[in-house]
Design an enzyme around this catalytic site. Structure first.
Site, PDB file in Angstrom:
ATOM      1  N   GLY A  19       0.832  -1.194   0.000  1.00  0.00           N
ATOM      2  CA  GLY A  19       0.000   0.000   0.000  1.00  0.00           C
ATOM      3  C   GLY A  19       0.868   1.245   0.000  1.00  0.00           C
ATOM      4  O   GLY A  19       0.550   2.238  -0.655  1.00  0.00           O
ATOM      5  N   ALA A  20       1.977   1.160   0.747  1.00  0.00           N
ATOM      6  CA  ALA A  20       2.909   2.286   0.826  1.00  0.00           C
ATOM      7  C   ALA A  20       4.180   1.795   1.507  1.00  0.00           C
ATOM      8  O   ALA A  20       4.222   0.693   2.068  1.00  0.00           O
ATOM      9  CB  ALA A  20       2.294   3.451   1.597  1.00  0.00           C
ATOM     10  N   MET A  21       5.216   2.638   1.476  1.00  0.00           N
ATOM     11  CA  MET A  21       6.483   2.282   2.109  1.00  0.00           C
ATOM     12  C   MET A  21       7.145   3.557   2.622  1.00  0.00           C
ATOM     13  O   MET A  21       7.243   4.548   1.900  1.00  0.00           O
ATOM     14  CB  MET A  21       7.397   1.560   1.115  1.00  0.00           C
ATOM     15  CG  MET A  21       8.685   1.030   1.719  1.00  0.00           C
ATOM     16  SD  MET A  21       9.685   0.144   0.479  1.00  0.00           S
ATOM     17  CE  MET A  21       8.659  -1.291   0.183  1.00  0.00           C
ATOM     18  N   GLU A  22       7.620   3.493   3.875  1.00  0.00           N
ATOM     19  CA  GLU A  22       8.080   4.702   4.561  1.00  0.00           C
ATOM     20  C   GLU A  22       9.587   4.926   4.460  1.00  0.00           C
ATOM     21  O   GLU A  22      10.247   5.257   5.443  1.00  0.00           O
ATOM     22  CB  GLU A  22       7.658   4.645   6.037  1.00  0.00           C
ATOM     23  CG  GLU A  22       8.471   3.712   6.945  1.00  0.00           C
ATOM     24  CD  GLU A  22       8.134   2.243   6.785  1.00  0.00           C
ATOM     25  OE1 GLU A  22       8.683   1.435   7.540  1.00  0.00           O
ATOM     26  OE2 GLU A  22       7.315   1.904   5.908  1.00  0.00           O
ATOM     27  N   HIS A  55      -0.180   6.796   8.482  1.00  0.00           N
ATOM     28  CA  HIS A  55       0.698   5.711   8.918  1.00  0.00           C
ATOM     29  C   HIS A  55       2.140   5.942   8.448  1.00  0.00           C
ATOM     30  O   HIS A  55       3.082   5.861   9.244  1.00  0.00           O
ATOM     31  CB  HIS A  55       0.160   4.390   8.360  1.00  0.00           C
ATOM     32  CG  HIS A  55       0.950   3.182   8.750  1.00  0.00           C
ATOM     33  ND1 HIS A  55       0.558   2.327   9.753  1.00  0.00           N
ATOM     34  CD2 HIS A  55       2.111   2.665   8.259  1.00  0.00           C
ATOM     35  CE1 HIS A  55       1.435   1.355   9.867  1.00  0.00           C
ATOM     36  NE2 HIS A  55       2.394   1.524   8.956  1.00  0.00           N
ATOM     37  N   GLU A  56       2.305   6.224   7.180  1.00  0.00           N
ATOM     38  CA  GLU A  56       3.665   6.358   6.649  1.00  0.00           C
ATOM     39  C   GLU A  56       4.392   7.568   7.235  1.00  0.00           C
ATOM     40  O   GLU A  56       5.599   7.513   7.483  1.00  0.00           O
ATOM     41  CB  GLU A  56       3.638   6.433   5.125  1.00  0.00           C
ATOM     42  CG  GLU A  56       2.970   5.243   4.436  1.00  0.00           C
ATOM     43  CD  GLU A  56       3.456   3.887   4.938  1.00  0.00           C
ATOM     44  OE1 GLU A  56       4.635   3.752   5.298  1.00  0.00           O
ATOM     45  OE2 GLU A  56       2.638   2.956   4.974  1.00  0.00           O
ATOM     46  N   HIS A  59       5.549   6.965  10.718  1.00  0.00           N
ATOM     47  CA  HIS A  59       6.772   6.162  10.729  1.00  0.00           C
ATOM     48  C   HIS A  59       8.022   7.032  10.841  1.00  0.00           C
ATOM     49  O   HIS A  59       9.096   6.522  11.163  1.00  0.00           O
ATOM     50  CB  HIS A  59       6.871   5.328   9.446  1.00  0.00           C
ATOM     51  CG  HIS A  59       6.344   3.939   9.584  1.00  0.00           C
ATOM     52  ND1 HIS A  59       6.575   3.143  10.685  1.00  0.00           N
ATOM     53  CD2 HIS A  59       5.598   3.171   8.733  1.00  0.00           C
ATOM     54  CE1 HIS A  59       6.009   1.964  10.513  1.00  0.00           C
ATOM     55  NE2 HIS A  59       5.399   1.957   9.336  1.00  0.00           N
ATOM     56  N   GLU A  78       5.664  -1.595  13.169  1.00  0.00           N
ATOM     57  CA  GLU A  78       4.416  -1.703  12.414  1.00  0.00           C
ATOM     58  C   GLU A  78       3.192  -1.789  13.322  1.00  0.00           C
ATOM     59  O   GLU A  78       2.182  -1.118  13.086  1.00  0.00           O
ATOM     60  CB  GLU A  78       4.467  -2.895  11.458  1.00  0.00           C
ATOM     61  CG  GLU A  78       5.494  -2.759  10.349  1.00  0.00           C
ATOM     62  CD  GLU A  78       5.277  -1.548   9.440  1.00  0.00           C
ATOM     63  OE1 GLU A  78       4.243  -0.862   9.572  1.00  0.00           O
ATOM     64  OE2 GLU A  78       6.161  -1.288   8.610  1.00  0.00           O
TER      65      GLU A  78
END
Length: 628
Positions: A19-22, A55-56, A59, A78
């Site tokens: 979905g996404a990556m931080e 969320h990202e 992080h 997480e």
């Protein structure tokens, strides 16, 4: 110098597994979780986007500034950050609604994981492919473990623990034990036993029994716990379980005891609760308020007690939970009946549903909408007694829906019309408007269960009048359940034409058809895969058809054609995208031990063939664990 969050660079891609990556220097987002307009995105899409972006960026602290010493600590960042994005969304919208949504996801995705061959603690001890670490257990159950710290320590105590955690570890790579130590030291509490939530897999069962001493006004509640055996783990030790309770008067529904947190640390313990105000009889317990621990609760509620809780409980989550329990009982009774198609649910359940439909007092209409939705089949699979015929379970759930739609038709229709906006009313994206649409679309789904000409006409009108994607998709999904109607054929063409090449909208077009409740879904799915817009190479498009079908009841048709489809697709997808193939194998077969003997045999045969298919490390690990 730290770059302000608003200035941190991001990129948006449609070919992305996650979905996404931080990443510290560049956040990467899937376009399905960033791009939104009212004509392309539903209210649920907007809420998911809010949560994922939150969320990202959260992080930046819990994941980047304070990061993991090793991969085994993944839930440290997480699970904690899921909890933070949940709290952010709760503050931005409805806290009660958000809690219900989070528990629905946990029960649908994580409980089956805990109850199957892929069961593992939130801090796993080994792995073959690190991509397989990104599980509902690590994320969603991990968030519930963080929430239990807050329940045990209180909001202020939890904040003290977070402050100490950042003070001690900013700029460091740490462990789950370091987080627990910060919570413990900041509050002067011994949380040694709490580590078992990190060590032991499986969903604990908490069984409650009670008694009432009218002379002394003392209510006694005995709580016992059992942590089930899971692959590689047997004879588990008792957990530290916070159980939030309240007590209601049996006659008036008045709250006699407000929120009280009981700590269950032994296999069994009796708590005595003294009531200052006299009760008219044995109080009705409101147990596990707010879902204070990720456990399965067993208590022998009567239908009358559940109806009282649904009407009067001051805890919004438990009002919804009471309706879920009534719904589960109705479906499972139909499932066990000699003739599913002739089954009639208890009058008490129908009366409770009628009260919910007629409720004009509850301000948050989403709470009414969720109360009307029967438990998901993935949740019912965890409650039914094996061996389970999943197609019969699906028929039982459909039977209850049809009875509700038939017996409450006038009430459903009246409420639907009340919520139908004037044609000149502007489309607004906010919480109250989204809740209004959510309830209206739940009512539409009930009114369309018959699948007859009138249902198709109503649905077609809903589709044509829709001003935003929320209403349009709700109508389209219902029409896909009656694909031979003229309204459905027209909508299928119109929806795709209106998409104008927008990949996210086309994904919705595929997914609605791939999950349709029709007898011939398998050939329809194969035909969808021949469409020029379909591609195995794009993860979003692949999930919108193949993964959606694999999670549908028709996947488990008794002829095994769904299992053959998975056997065919998993190696093909694995050659292109091992991560997606691994998740596909997990989604297809994780509940196979709950199924009837014939289906178990068919799945074992397919798993044996997959073992010989030369799969990647990602997919091979999943298939191997399925057979263990």
């Amino acid at each position: 110098m730290e770059r302000p969050l608003a200035q941190k660079p991001s990129c948006f891609v449609k070919d992305f597994n996650m979905g996404a990556m931080e990443n510290k220097s560049l956040n990467v987002f899937n376009t399905s979780l960033t791009l939104a307009r009212e004509d392309t995105a539903t209210d649920d899409d907007y809420e998911r986007i809010e949560g994922v972006i939150g969320h990202e960026y959260f992080h930046n602290w819990t994941g980047n500034r304070v990061t993991c010493r090793d991969w085994f600590q993944l839930t440290l960042k997480e699970g904690l950050t899921v909890y933070r994005d949940q709290e952010f969304s709760a503050d931005m919208g409805s806290r009660a609604r958000k809690r219900i949504e989070d528990v629905r996801i946990l029960r649908a995705a994580q409980f089956p994981e805990d109850n199957g061959p892929m069961a593992h603690p939130i801090r796993p001890e080994k792995y073959a492919a690190i991509d397989n670490f990104y599980t509902a257990t690590v994320y969603n159950k991990g968030a519930e473990v963080i929430r239990m710290y807050e329940t045990l320590l209180g909001r202020e105590g939890f904040r003290k623990g977070m402050d100490l955690y950042f003070e001690r570890h900013d700029g460091s790579a740490v462990t789950c034990d370091d987080f627990r130590a910060a919570m413990q030291d900041a509050n002067g509490r011994d949380l040694t036993q709490f580590e078992r939530w990190y060590l032991q897999a499986g969903t604990p069962t908490v069984k409650a029994t009670d008694s009432w001493d009218a002379e002394t006004g003392t209510y006694s509640l005995t709580l016992g716990q059992k942590v089930p055996d899971t692959p590689g783990q047997v004879e588990k030790l008792p957990m530290q379980v916070p159980v939030r309770v309240g007590l209601l008067d049996r006659e008036s529904g008045k709250e006699l005891l407000s929120d009280t947190v009981l700590e269950l640390t032994e296999e069994s313990k009796t708590f005595e609760l003294k009531l200052e105000e006299g009760a008219t009889g044995k109080p009705v317990p409101s147990l596990l308020r707010g879902f204070s621990a990720p456990v399965k609760l067993e208590y022998d509620y009567s239908d009358e007690e559940l109806s009282l809780l649904a009407a009067f409980d001051t805890d919004s989550f438990n009002r919804w939970e009471s309706m879920q329990r009534l719904g589960s009982k109705a479906v499972l009774d139909a499932f066990a009946a000699d003739d599913v198609d002739a089954f009639q649910p208890d009058a008490g359940f129908m009366d409770a549903m009628k009260r919910i439909v007629q409720d004009r007092v509850t301000e948050d209409l989403s709470l009414i909408a969720y109360a009307l939705i029967l438990p998901a089949e993935s949740t019912l699979m965890q409650e039914a007694k094996p061996p389970i015929d999943p197609t019969r379970l699906h028929a039982a759930r459909n039977r209850i829906r049809k009875v509700i739609a038939s017996e409450l038709k006038e009430d459903l229709q009246k409420r639907y019309e009340e919520l139908t906006p004037p044609e000149d009313e502007p489309y607004v994206i906010d919480g109250p408007s989204a809740s209004k649409r959510r309830l209206r679309n739940v009512l539409l789904a009930y009114l369309c269960t018959s699948g007859d000409a009138k249902a198709a006409e109503l649905c077609g009108k809903h589709f044509k009048r829709a001003k935003g994607m929320t209403d349009k998709l709700a109508a389209f999904s219902c029409l896909c359940n009656m694909p031979d109607s003229e309204e459905a054929k027209e909508a299928i063409e119109q929806f795709l034409a209106d998409a104008k090449g927008d990949a996210n909208v086309i994904d919705k077009w595929f997914a609605s058809q791939a999950r349709a409740d029709v007898d011939d879904l398998m050939p329809r799915v194969k035909k969808l895969m021949e469409h020029p817009e379909f591609s195995l190479k794009n993860p979003n498009r692949l999930r919108s058809v193949v993964s959606v079908f694999i999670s549908s009841p028709q996947f488990h048709l008794p002829d095994g054609s769904g299992y053959d489809f998975a056997l065919e697709m998993i190696p093909k997808v694995d050659a292109l995208n091992p991560q997606v193939a691994a998740r596909m194998a997990n989604g297809a077969f994780r509940t196979w031990r709950l199924l009837d003997e014939q289906r178990q045999k068919m799945i074992q045969e397919r798993l044996a063939k997959l073992t010989q298919a030369g799969l990647s490390k990602d997919a091979a690990e999943i298939v191997s664990k399925m057979q263990a």
